[in-house]
Scaffold this motif. Structure first.
Motif, PDB file in Angstrom:
ATOM      1  N   UNK A 161       0.659  -1.169  -0.034  1.00 18.84           N
ATOM      2  CA  UNK A 161       0.068  -0.308   0.016  1.00 18.84           C
ATOM      3  C   UNK A 161       0.787   1.189  -0.458  1.00 18.84           C
ATOM      4  N   UNK A 162       2.002   0.583   0.722  1.00 14.92           N
ATOM      5  CA  UNK A 162       3.197   2.167  -0.011  1.00 14.92           C
ATOM      6  C   UNK A 162       3.235   2.502  -0.755  1.00 14.92           C
ATOM      7  N   UNK A 163       4.345   3.508  -1.421  1.00 17.34           N
ATOM      8  CA  UNK A 163       4.777   4.451  -2.883  1.00 17.34           C
ATOM      9  C   UNK A 163       6.321   3.161  -2.782  1.00 17.34           C
ATOM     10  N   UNK A 164       6.571   3.205  -3.713  1.00 22.28           N
ATOM     11  CA  UNK A 164       8.005   1.886  -4.109  1.00 22.28           C
ATOM     12  C   UNK A 164       8.710   4.083  -4.450  1.00 22.28           C
ATOM     13  N   UNK A 165      10.332   4.090  -4.114  1.00 20.21           N
ATOM     14  CA  UNK A 165      10.377   4.689  -4.954  1.00 20.21           C
ATOM     15  C   UNK A 165      11.953   4.514  -5.052  1.00 20.21           C
ATOM     16  N   UNK A 166      12.520   4.071  -6.296  1.00 18.68           N
ATOM     17  CA  UNK A 166      14.360   3.603  -6.121  1.00 18.68           C
ATOM     18  C   UNK A 166      14.934   4.933  -7.053  1.00 18.68           C
ATOM     19  N   UNK A 167      16.198   5.199  -6.496  1.00 16.60           N
ATOM     20  CA  UNK A 167      17.207   5.720  -6.920  1.00 16.60           C
ATOM     21  C   UNK A 167      18.032   5.578  -7.811  1.00 16.60           C
ATOM     22  N   UNK A 168      18.568   5.871  -9.441  1.00 18.15           N
ATOM     23  CA  UNK A 168      19.403   4.729  -9.641  1.00 18.15           C
ATOM     24  C   UNK A 168      20.955   5.768  -9.833  1.00 18.15           C
ATOM     25  N   UNK A 169      22.148   5.542  -9.883  1.00 17.04           N
ATOM     26  CA  UNK A 169      21.925   7.302 -10.210  1.00 17.04           C
ATOM     27  C   UNK A 169      23.585   6.083 -10.942  1.00 17.04           C
ATOM     28  N   UNK A 170      24.029   7.097 -12.132  1.00 15.78           N
ATOM     29  CA  UNK A 170      24.732   6.533 -13.202  1.00 15.78           C
ATOM     30  C   UNK A 170      26.631   7.624 -12.737  1.00 15.78           C
ATOM     31  N   UNK A 171      27.569   6.966 -12.747  1.00 18.36           N
ATOM     32  CA  UNK A 171      28.824   7.178 -12.527  1.00 18.36           C
ATOM     33  C   UNK A 171      29.310   7.525 -14.242  1.00 18.36           C
ATOM     34  N   UNK A 172      29.824   8.385 -14.367  1.00 24.05           N
ATOM     35  CA  UNK A 172      30.158   8.606 -15.874  1.00 24.05           C
ATOM     36  C   UNK A 172      29.520   8.423 -16.389  1.00 24.05           C
ATOM     37  N   UNK A 173      28.587   9.226 -17.041  1.00 26.72           N
ATOM     38  CA  UNK A 173      27.644   9.501 -17.679  1.00 26.72           C
ATOM     39  C   UNK A 173      27.761  10.426 -18.632  1.00 26.72           C
ATOM     40  N   UNK A 174      27.708   9.988 -19.963  1.00 28.89           N
ATOM     41  CA  UNK A 174      27.848  11.098 -21.063  1.00 28.89           C
ATOM     42  C   UNK A 174      26.992  11.943 -21.130  1.00 28.89           C
ATOM     43  N   UNK A 179      18.029   7.141 -22.847  1.00 29.20           N
ATOM     44  CA  UNK A 179      17.288   7.483 -21.346  1.00 29.20           C
ATOM     45  C   UNK A 179      17.406   6.234 -20.802  1.00 29.20           C
ATOM     46  N   UNK A 180      17.004   5.666 -19.454  1.00 24.88           N
ATOM     47  CA  UNK A 180      17.449   4.603 -18.525  1.00 24.88           C
ATOM     48  C   UNK A 180      16.247   4.208 -18.539  1.00 24.88           C
ATOM     49  N   UNK A 181      16.261   2.630 -18.970  1.00 26.50           N
ATOM     50  CA  UNK A 181      15.421   2.083 -19.349  1.00 26.50           C
ATOM     51  C   UNK A 181      14.806   1.139 -17.855  1.00 26.50           C
ATOM     52  N   UNK A 182      13.844   0.729 -17.157  1.00 26.28           N
ATOM     53  CA  UNK A 182      13.882  -0.207 -16.381  1.00 26.28           C
ATOM     54  C   UNK A 182      13.639  -1.387 -16.394  1.00 26.28           C
ATOM     55  N   UNK A 205       8.417   6.858 -15.032  1.00 26.93           N
ATOM     56  CA  UNK A 205      10.155   6.893 -14.510  1.00 26.93           C
ATOM     57  C   UNK A 205      10.027   8.634 -14.772  1.00 26.93           C
ATOM     58  N   UNK A 206      11.297   8.899 -14.162  1.00 22.07           N
ATOM     59  CA  UNK A 206      11.801   9.957 -14.432  1.00 22.07           C
ATOM     60  C   UNK A 206      13.244   9.962 -15.032  1.00 22.07           C
ATOM     61  N   UNK A 207      14.091  10.389 -15.357  1.00 26.05           N
ATOM     62  CA  UNK A 207      15.364  10.430 -15.772  1.00 26.05           C
ATOM     63  C   UNK A 207      15.890  11.629 -16.188  1.00 26.05           C
ATOM     64  N   UNK A 216      12.263   5.812 -10.475  1.00 29.63           N
ATOM     65  CA  UNK A 216      11.430   4.706 -10.720  1.00 29.63           C
ATOM     66  C   UNK A 216      10.383   5.005  -9.389  1.00 29.63           C
ATOM     67  N   UNK A 217       9.086   5.380  -9.899  1.00 26.27           N
ATOM     68  CA  UNK A 217       8.273   5.565  -8.591  1.00 26.27           C
ATOM     69  C   UNK A 217       6.839   4.744  -8.924  1.00 26.27           C
ATOM     70  N   UNK A 218       5.948   3.772  -8.361  1.00 26.30           N
ATOM     71  CA  UNK A 218       5.648   2.803  -8.228  1.00 26.30           C
ATOM     72  C   UNK A 218       4.728   2.965  -6.956  1.00 26.30           C
ATOM     73  N   UNK A 219       3.131   3.370  -7.610  1.00 25.51           N
ATOM     74  CA  UNK A 219       2.170   3.828  -6.355  1.00 25.51           C
ATOM     75  C   UNK A 219       1.319   2.761  -5.692  1.00 25.51           C
ATOM     76  N   UNK A 220       1.211   2.760  -4.163  1.00 22.14           N
ATOM     77  CA  UNK A 220       0.585   1.858  -3.609  1.00 22.14           C
ATOM     78  C   UNK A 220       0.615   0.274  -4.560  1.00 22.14           C
ATOM     79  N   UNK A 221       2.032  -0.438  -4.112  1.00 23.99           N
ATOM     80  CA  UNK A 221       2.567  -1.012  -3.926  1.00 23.99           C
ATOM     81  C   UNK A 221       1.496  -2.143  -3.756  1.00 23.99           C
TER      82      UNK A 221
END
Length: 306
Positions: A161-174, A179-182, A205-207, A216-221
């Motif tokens: 029932x809570x929201x899932x929020x995953x953050x992905x950091x890309x080092x040395x990105x051009x 766009x990042x694909x999840x 997905x916001x990049x 990556x945001x997933x509401x109401x899991x």
């Protein structure tokens, strides 16, 4: 009394001197591998161009060497680790087809082009001019591999029932990375799919390409959202995290080992000043020994004179 005052004055000067004054100054050797227009009239000299070049794996780059007053002399590119002559003027002397010489007519710039660079291409390259004696300038090429990292560790536990929020950091990105694909692999199906390809709503997905960050945001899991989630940037090593959706349990209670510093993706750095403190203590002890010797010597001299 005048001798004692003089001795104390000399001691005070000694204590105020910076360490390099009584240790001896260290002079850096002057490089003889470059030339400037002021060294001799009509001699070749290098133009200011970047000597430290960084690129990512698979993205072509150039090392640019600018030479003025070249005359009929030749410009060669040499790989320093094996002293292999790669190019001379517009000719290439290597079987590696990724490396080639580029020179636009009537310009003072001689380039070594590296197509599809790999990590093994990192190193020092030398632009050499066939003068007597030869002059050269060294260039450092650094090839890095972009990598993804999901903030928060390898496993995430959340309450249904809570929201899932995953953050992905890309080092040395051009700067203009794709766009990042999840992807996700639900635990109950085991089928890998893009997170926004199904019929499930509430997924976003916001990049930020400039910063190399994707959310990556997933509401109401629900329990169906449990599974393996993968952040897969183009031309970068992906990263995965396992999401566990639990019924009736607090996420904070299930993850007591996660502290604010680790959950933010910025682990607290250990304070390591002991080495510097020991060095300062050793220098201060040495200085005290020198001061003691000076005081004893001055006292003996005064006693002898009296």
């Amino acid at each position: 009394m005048s001798l004692i005052s003089c001795s104390l004055y000399c001691l005070l000067i000694l204590l105020l001197l910076p360490p390099h004054c009584w240790r001896g100054s260290a002079h850096s050797p002057t490089s003889a591998s470059s030339s400037s227009p002021g060294q001799c009239r009509g001699c070749p000299y290098f133009l200011p161009t970047p000597t430290n070049v960084t690129t990512i794996v698979g993205v072509a780059t150039n090392l640019t060497c600018g030479v003025k007053m070249l005359g009929g002399r030749q410009v060669s590119w040499i790989r320093r680790r094996d002293l292999h002559v790669l190019t001379t003027d517009a000719f290439t002397y290597t079987t590696d087809t990724r490396l080639r010489a580029i020179h636009a007519h009537a310009t003072p710039y001689w380039m070594l082009s590296v197509d599809s660079p790999s990590l093994s291409d990192s190193g020092v390259y030398e632009c050499q001019v066939s003068t007597l004696p030869k002059i050269s300038r060294r260039f450092t090429l650094t090839v890095v591999e972009p990598r993804a990292q999901v903030v928060g560790g390898d496993a995430v536990y959340i309450r249904a029932g809570s929201d899932l929020n995953l953050t992905c950091l890309v080092t040395h990105a051009a700067p203009q990375a794709a766009p990042v694909v999840w992807y996700r692999e639900p635990a109950h199906t085991g089928v890998v799919e893009a997170v926004n390809s199904g019929v499930r709503g509430g997924v976003q997905v916001v990049t930020d390409r400039r910063e190399g960050t994707s959310w990556l945001l997933v509401a109401d899991t629900t329990w169906r959202d449990s599974g393996n989630y993968t952040c897969a940037p183009t031309h970068a090593t992906p990263a995965s995290v396992t999401v566990h959706v639990i019924l009736g349990e607090s996420p904070a209670a299930m993850q007591p080992h996660l502290q604010p510093s680790s959950r933010s993706g910025q682990p607290a750095l250990p304070v390591s000043h002991s080495k510097a403190a020991c060095q300062c203590l050793d220098a201060f002890t040495s200085l005290l020994w020198v001061a003691a010797v000076v005081v004893v010597w001055c006292g003996a001299l005064v006693t002898h004179l009296l």
